[in-house]
Design an enzyme around this catalytic site. Structure first.
Site, mmCIF file in Angstrom:
data_model
loop_
_atom_site.group_PDB
_atom_site.id
_atom_site.type_symbol
_atom_site.label_atom_id
_atom_site.label_comp_id
_atom_site.label_asym_id
_atom_site.label_seq_id
_atom_site.Cartn_x
_atom_site.Cartn_y
_atom_site.Cartn_z
ATOM 1 N N HIS A 65 0.836 -1.195 0.000
ATOM 2 C CA HIS A 65 0.000 0.000 0.000
ATOM 3 C C HIS A 65 0.868 1.240 0.000
ATOM 4 C CE1 HIS A 65 0.862 -0.952 4.222
ATOM 5 N NE2 HIS A 65 0.779 0.343 4.462
ATOM 6 N N CYS A 190 1.724 4.002 11.409
ATOM 7 C CA CYS A 190 2.676 3.492 10.428
ATOM 8 C C CYS A 190 2.970 4.609 9.427
ATOM 9 C CB CYS A 190 2.140 2.246 9.716
ATOM 10 S SG CYS A 190 0.681 2.522 8.692
#
Length: 676
Positions: A65, A190
Site C-alpha cells: 500500500h 505506520c
C-alpha cells in the site's frame, strides 16, 4: 464517490510469483479502471513504501500500500494466489490473499475510513476464510466492501449467538468488574497511516479482551486522529506504543510503564505486549518524561537518517526567517524606489520626519525594513534550535544568532549557532534530574546553561574563524566574473528548481539573502540569479498548459492560469501541483530551465537589492532588460522540455494501453497493437 473495489479490481486467479509482479498485475487493473494515472510512477511509490518495511502479515496476507500523487481516488485491488507470493511475513508463509491499497496524496477522510475498516477486518479469521472461499470476483468485492451476503449473514448470526453478544449489561456489575480491571492505553501508527495502523489497533483490542484487560487505542492514521481523553490516560495502568512514525504529542503519556515497539509487533504479538505492559506495571517501571519532540521531527519517519533530519532543522529556521525577509526586503525595495539608494544615509526618522516629504517616507520604509532585516540571523539560529529541541532551544539559538551579528559572523555564524544550541539543549534534556527540578528545567536551568555555553563558544572559540570565513566568502562573491559566475548561476538555478520551495530551494535562497546583510556587487548578482531561477518553474508550467493544454488535466490547466501570477511574483511553489502529479518529467524540466536562467543572469551581470517581489521590483534590478530575457529563456527551455517529455509519455501510453475491457473486467486483447 466511487466504490472502493469492484469486480474489475479483483483477480481470483493471480499468477504472479513475486511481490513486484503481483503489485504490477493489480496496479494494471487500477489503471484500466481509471483509478491510477501513471502506472510506473505509482509502482515506484509502492516499491518505496515496501522498502521501508515488508507488508506481509502472518496468516498468508499481503497488503502492499502507499499514498501516491498518481492515484485519483482511494482504491483497493484484491488478488488471490494459489501458489502464494512472498511478502516477507514474520511467519514465513507466502501470501495467498493480496490487497493492493492505493490512496491519493490528499486522500479524503471517508474512503480512508473504509480502508481502516478493511484493515481491522483482516484480523478476523472468518473474514479471510470467506475471501478464500469466494466463488467469483463479484462476491469477493462485495465481501471487501462489507455488503450483506449469505456468508456474512450467517457470520452475523453466529456472532449474535456467542455468549454475551448483544445482551443487556448490568451497569452496576460492569462498574464493579471494571473497577479493578487493568487498563492500557495504546497508540498505533505506520508511515502511510493506512493499513498497519488499524490492524495493530484491532489486534491489541482483541488480545485485551481475551486477557481481560481494558485496551483503548488511539490510531494516528491518514484519516486523522482523535486524542484519547486525558482522564483516560491519567487512569491507565500502562501504555503501549506500536509505531513506525513518531508518536504525536507523546508527552501526554509521560510517567507510565511503557512498552515501545514497531507497528508489526502490535499485529503479530499483541498478547505478548499486553503481558509485558502488565509485568512492567507490577515491577513499578515508570518511564521518565521524555524530552519534548522537535516540531520538525513529530511527523518524521522513524528511519530518517541524520542527513534528512539536518535538512528539516535547517528548513525550520529558514521557513521562519522568510517572512522577515519578505517584509523587510520589500520595504527596503520600496524605499529605494522612492528615495534612491542614498536613502540609507538618511537621519533616523525618530529625530527627523516631515509628513509632506517623499524622502522622509522613503527613510521610514528603509529603517523599518532594516529593523526587520536585523532579525534575520537571530531568527534563523533560534528556529533551527527550535526545530531540534523545541521551545527550550529558542533562547540559546536567538542569543547565538545575535552574537553572530555582533562579531560579523553573519549568515554562516547563525547556522552554526543554531545547530550548536539545538544540540546542546538536546544533550541537557537527556540528563536525569530529580522530580523537584523538572518544573524549572525548561524555563530557568536550560536557558541559563545553554545561553552561557553558546555565548562563550561564539565570542571566544568559533565566532572569529566563522567571521573570517564569512568575510572571505563575501570577498569571493565580489570578485566573481566570467565562467566562475556562470557556474555559480547554474548551481543556484538547479537548487532553486530541485524541490520547488523545499529545503534545497530554501538553502539557496537563504544563501542569497545572507549576502544582502553585507551587500556588494557579487552578492547582488547572486540574489538576482536566485530570484530569476525561482520564477521559472511556475512560469514554465503556465506556458506549457497554454501551448499544449491537451497534455494536462483540466485541473492542471486551471492551475496553469494561477501559475502565471505566482511565477511572476517569485513563488516557486506555484509549480508544486504539476510536480506532484508528474515529478519525473516536471522537476528535471524545471531544473534545466532554472540552470539556464541562473547562468544567463550571472553572465549578464544583473543585480538585485530586493530579496523578493518578482517582476514587481523590476525598477530595482540592475540590467533589467537582459534580466527579463534570462527569465524568458529559462521559461521557454523548461516549457519545451516538459511538453516534449509529456508528449512522449502520451504517445507511449496510447501504444501500450488497450482501451476496452471484457464484461468480466479483464483487459480485452487487441492484436492490432504492436508489443511495447
Amino acid at each position: 464517490m466511487s466504490e472502493l473495489i469492484t469486480a474489475q479490481l479483483a483477480d481470483l486467479d493471480l499468477t504472479a510469483d513475486t511481490k513486484e509482479a503481483a503489485a504490477r498485475s493489480l496496479a494494471e487493473r487500477m489503471v484500466a479502471a481509471g483509478r491510477v494515472t501513471d502506472l510506473e510512477g505509482f509502482l515506484a511509490d509502492v516499491a518505496a513504501r515496501e522498502a521501508q518495511m515488508p507488508t506481509g502479515l502472518d496468516g498468508g496476507i499481503g497488503i502492499p500500500h502507499c499514498r501516491s500523487a498518481h492515484v485519483t481516488e482511494p482504491t483497493l485491488a484484491f488478488g488471490r494466489s494459489a501458489a502464494g507470493v512472498d511478502f516477507g511475513a514474520a511467519d514465513g508463509r507466502p501470501a495467498d490473499l493480496i490487497f493492493l491499497i492505493a490512496a491519493p496524496a490528499g486522500g479524503d477522510e471517508d474512503h480512508l475510513s473504509i480502508l481502516s475498516g478493511l484493515a481491522r477486518h483482516l484480523m478476523d479469521e472468518s473474514f479471510t476464510a470467506a475471501l478464500r472461499g469466494a466463488a467469483d470476483a463479484a462476491t469477493a468485492a462485495r465481501l471487501i466492501r462489507g455488503e450483506e451476503t449469505e456468508d456474512s449473514t450467517s457470520e452475523t448470526e453466529a456472532t449474535s449467538s456467542r455468549p454475551g453478544a448483544d445482551e443487556p449489561i448490568d451497569t452496576a456489575s460492569a462498574a464493579e468488574s471494571t473497577e479493578h480491571a487493568f487498563r492500557i492505553v495504546a497508540v498505533t501508527s505506520c508511515p502511510t497511516g493506512i493499513a498497519h495502523t488499524y490492524m495493530a489497533a484491532e489486534a491489541l483490542e482483541q488480545a485485551g479482551r481475551e486477557a481481560g484487560v481494558e485496551v483503548t487505542v488511539e490510531t494516528q492514521g491518514s484519516a486523522g486522529f482523535t486524542r484519547l481523553d486525558p482522564q483516560l490516560i491519567a487512569s491507565a495502568d500502562a501504555v503501549v506504543f506500536a509505531h513506525d512514525v513518531e508518536v504525536r504529542d507523546r508527552d501526554r503519556f509521560a510517567g507510565k510503564p511503557t512498552v515501545d515497539v514497531g507497528v508489526k509487533a502490535g499485529i503479530n504479538r499483541p498478547a505478548e505486549l499486553i503481558a509485558e505492559a502488565r509485568d512492567k506495571a507490577a515491577r513499578g517501571e515508570v518511564t521518565a518524561a521524555p524530552a519534548p519532540g522537535a516540531p520538525m521531527d513529530r511527523n518524521a519517519d522513524a528511519e530518517d537518517g541524520y542527513g534528512t533530519k539536518l535538512r528539516k532543522w535547517l528548513m525550520t529556521g529558514v521557513s521562519y526567517m522568510v517572512p522577515f525577509v519578505a517584509a523587510g526586503g520589500l520595504l527596503i525595495a520600496i524605499s529605494f524606489a522612492i528615495g534612491g539608494y542614498d536613502i540609507t544615509e538618511a537621519k533616523s526618522v525618530a529625530e527627523h520626519f516631515v509628513w509632506s516629504e517623499a524622502d522622509s517616507w522613503a527613510a521610514l520604509f528603509n529603517q523599518i525594513g532594516g529593523a526587520a532585516f536585523g532579525f534575520l540571523v537571530p531568527v534563523l539560529a533560534g528556529y533551527i534550535a527550535y526545530g531540534m529541541a523545541d521551545r527550550p532551544g529558542l533562547v540559546p539559538g536567538f542569543v547565538g544568532g545575535a552574537i553572530s551579528l555582533t562579531i560579523e559572523a553573519g549568515f554562516l555564524g547563525g547556522l552554526v549557532a543554531g545547530l550548536l544550541a539545538g544540540a546542546l539543549v538536546q544533550a541537557i534534556q537527556r540528563i536525569e534530574v530529580p522530580k523537584t527540578l523538572r518544573g524549572i528545567m525548561p524555563v530557568v536551568v536550560i536557558p541559563l546553561i545553554s545561553s552561557a555555553v553558546i555565548g562563550f563558544l561564539m565570542y571566544v572559540v568559533i565566532g572569529k574563524p566563522i567571521a573570517s570565513l564569512q568575510s572571505a566568502l563575501t570577498d569571493w562573491l565580489s570578485s566573481l566574473s566570467g565562467s566562475n559566475a556562470i557556474i555559480l548561476g547554474v548551481v543556484l538555478g538547479l537548487m532553486m528548481c530541485f524541490d520547488l520551495g523545499g529545503p534545497v530551494n530554501k538553502v539557496a535562497y537563504a544563501f542569497a539573502v545572507g549576502g544582502l546583510t553585507h551587500p556588494n556587487d557579487g552578492s547582488l548578482k547572486v540574489m538576482a540569479a536566485v530570484m530569476a531561477a525561482g520564477m521559472v518553474p511556475p512560469l514554465a508550467m503556465a506556458l506549457a498548459t497554454t501551448v499544449r493544454g491537451k497534455l494536462f488535466t483540466k485541473t492542471e490547466r486551471e492551475n496553469g492560469k494561477a501559475a502565471w501570477v505566482l511565477g511572476a511574483s517569485f513563488i516557486s511553489e506555484g509549480a508544486i501541483p504539476f510536480a506532484a502529479a508528474d515529478p519525473l518529467r516536471v522537476i528535471p524540466a524545471s531544473m534545466a530551465g532554472g540552470a539556464v536562467t541562473g547562468a544567463l543572469s550571472m553572465a549578464f551581470g544583473s543585480t538585485l537589492r530586493a530579496p523578493h517581489g518578482g517582476i514587481w521590483v523590476t525598477p530595482l534590478i540592475g540590467g533589467w532588460f537582459l534580466y527579463l530575457v534570462a527569465i524568458a529563456a529559462g521559461t521557454a527551455v523548461s516549457a519545451a522540455l516538459v511538453i516534449f517529455l509529456k508528449g512522449r509519455k502520451k504517445d507511449r501510453s496510447e501504444v501500450q494501453m488497450p482501451s476496452q475491457l471484457t464484461p468480466a473486467g479483464e483487459p480485452k486483447p487487441d492484436k492490432s497493437l504492436a508489443p511495447a
